[in-house]
Design a protein around this motif. Structure first.
Motif, short mmCIF file in Angstrom:
data_model
loop_
_atom_site.label_atom_id
_atom_site.label_comp_id
_atom_site.label_asym_id
_atom_site.label_seq_id
_atom_site.Cartn_x
_atom_site.Cartn_y
_atom_site.Cartn_z
N TRP A 197 -2.94 -3.09 6.26
CA TRP A 197 -1.86 -4.64 5.76
C TRP A 197 -0.48 -4.11 5.45
N ASN A 198 -0.98 -3.20 4.01
CA ASN A 198 0.25 -1.65 3.68
C ASN A 198 0.76 -1.22 4.54
N ARG A 199 -0.25 -0.48 5.36
CA ARG A 199 0.60 0.70 5.92
C ARG A 199 1.45 -0.49 7.51
N LEU A 200 1.08 -1.39 7.94
CA LEU A 200 1.88 -2.06 8.94
C LEU A 200 3.07 -2.83 8.27
N LEU A 201 3.19 -3.39 6.82
CA LEU A 201 4.47 -3.98 6.17
C LEU A 201 5.28 -3.16 5.93
N GLN A 202 4.99 -1.95 5.60
CA GLN A 202 5.30 -1.06 5.58
C GLN A 202 6.46 -1.00 6.62
#
Length: 266
Positions: A197-202
Motif C-alpha cells: 500500500w505504501n508502494r502504490l500510493l508512492q
C-alpha cells in the motif's frame, strides 16, 4: 577456516554441528571485490552467500552488495518489516555461521555503540514512536492535493498576470515540496503497515503528481540509508564535484576516503 565443531565456549551462542564455521577474516575476503567475486554477509551470526541473489534483491542489488563481507544484522532489522517472510528466502542462502570463538560484531565496530543503538531502537519501538498517525498523513495528503489544484485553478481563472501567476507559483511550490516529503515517508513504508500500500500510493504521488519514477528514487535512497555518509556507497555523497566546491577541508577528507566519514566503510 575455523574447525567445524558443534562445541561452544562459555558466553557464546550455541551453534549447530552441521553448519560450516567461518571467521571474520574469511567473511571480509568475500566482499565482491578483488579476485573473489563472491558476496557473503552476516545476519545474527549466520553467514549467507548473496552473490547471485543480490541481482534479484527487491531493494536493489547495490543495497545488499554494500554489506558484502560485513555484518548486516542491524540493516536487516531496519529494512524489513515482515522478517518471518524474508527469513524464508534466507534459508536457501545460508552457508554457515560464525565460529564459536568469533565475536558477533566486526573488530572495527564499537560494541558499546552497537548496544546503545539497539537499546535506543527497542525503546523507541516500545514507546510507539514508529506507529503512524493516519489522521496526520491524511491531512498532509489532502492539503497538498488542494494546494496543487489551487495553483492551476488560480492561473486558469485569473490569467497569467503577475499577481495570479505569483500566487499560483507559491501554491504549486509548497504542494511539490510536501509531495516530496510525503512520498519519502511512503518510500520508507512508514504510512501503512503493508508495504504494497505504501508502494502504490508512492507511485501515485511521485510518478503521477511529481513526474519522477519511484523506482529511481527508492534505488538511490535505500543506498543512502544502508550506508549513510559512506563515500562511494552513499549516492548523496557521490556528487563529489558539488562537495569539492564547499571547501578544501571537506574536499580533501572525501577524496582521501578517511575513516571519519563512516566507521563501517572499508
Amino acid at each position: 577456516m575455523a574447525p567445524q565443531t558443534g562445541s561452544t565456549e562459555k558466553g557464546t551462542q550455541p551453534v549447530s554441528a552441521f553448519l560450516q564455521h567461518f571467521t571474520w577474516e574469511e567473511i571480509r575476503s568475500h566482499n565482491g571485490r578483488g579476485q573473489s567475486q563472491e558476496q557473503w554477509l552476516v545476519i545474527d551470526r549466520k553467514v549467507y552467500d548473496v552473490s547471485k541473489f543480490s541481482k534479484h534483491h527487491p531493494g536493489g542489488s547495490r543495497v545488499i552488495s554494500h554489506y558484502a563481507g560485513q555484518d548486516a544484522t542491524d540493516a536487516f532489522v531496519a529494512f524489513h518489516n515482515d522478517k518471518t517472510l524474508v527469513k524464508k528466502y534466507l534459508k536457501s542462502l545460508l552457508i554457515g555461521e560464525l565460529a564459536p570463538d568469533q565475536p558477533s560484531f566486526e573488530s572495527n565496530k564499537k560494541k558499546s555503540l552497537l548496544e546503545d543503538f539497539r537499546e535506543l531502537r527497542c525503546t523507541i519501538e516500545k514507546m510507539g514512536l514508529l506507529r503512524p498517525n493516519y489522521v496526520f498523513f491524511f491531512l498532509i495528503f489532502l492539503h497538498f492535493v488542494v494546494l496543487d489544484a489551487a495553483s492551476w485553478l488560480t492561473v486558469w481563472y485569473f490569467g497569467i498576470s503577475f499577481v495570479p501567476f505569483l500566487a499560483g507559483m507559491v501554491f504549486f511550490t509548497i504542494a511539490q515540496i510536501q509531495m516530496g516529503w510525503f512520498q519519502h515517508d511512503l518510500g520508507h513504508c512508514s504510512v501503512f503497515r503493508k508495504p504494497k500500500w505504501n508502494r502504490l500510493l508512492q507511485i501515485v504521488v511521485i510518478n503521477v503528481l511529481k513526474g519522477l519514477p519511484a523506482s529511481w528514487w527508492n534505488h538511490l535512497h535505500n543506498q543512502h540509508h544502508a550506508k549513510p555518509n559512506c563515500f562511494r556507497k552513499d549516492p548523496d555523497l557521490n556528487m563529489h564535484p558539488l562537495l569539492f566546491s564547499l571547501g578544501k577541508p571537506l574536499s580533501v577528507e572525501v577524496s582521501m576516503g578517511t575513516p571519519s566519514l563512516h566507521p563501517y566503510d572499508f
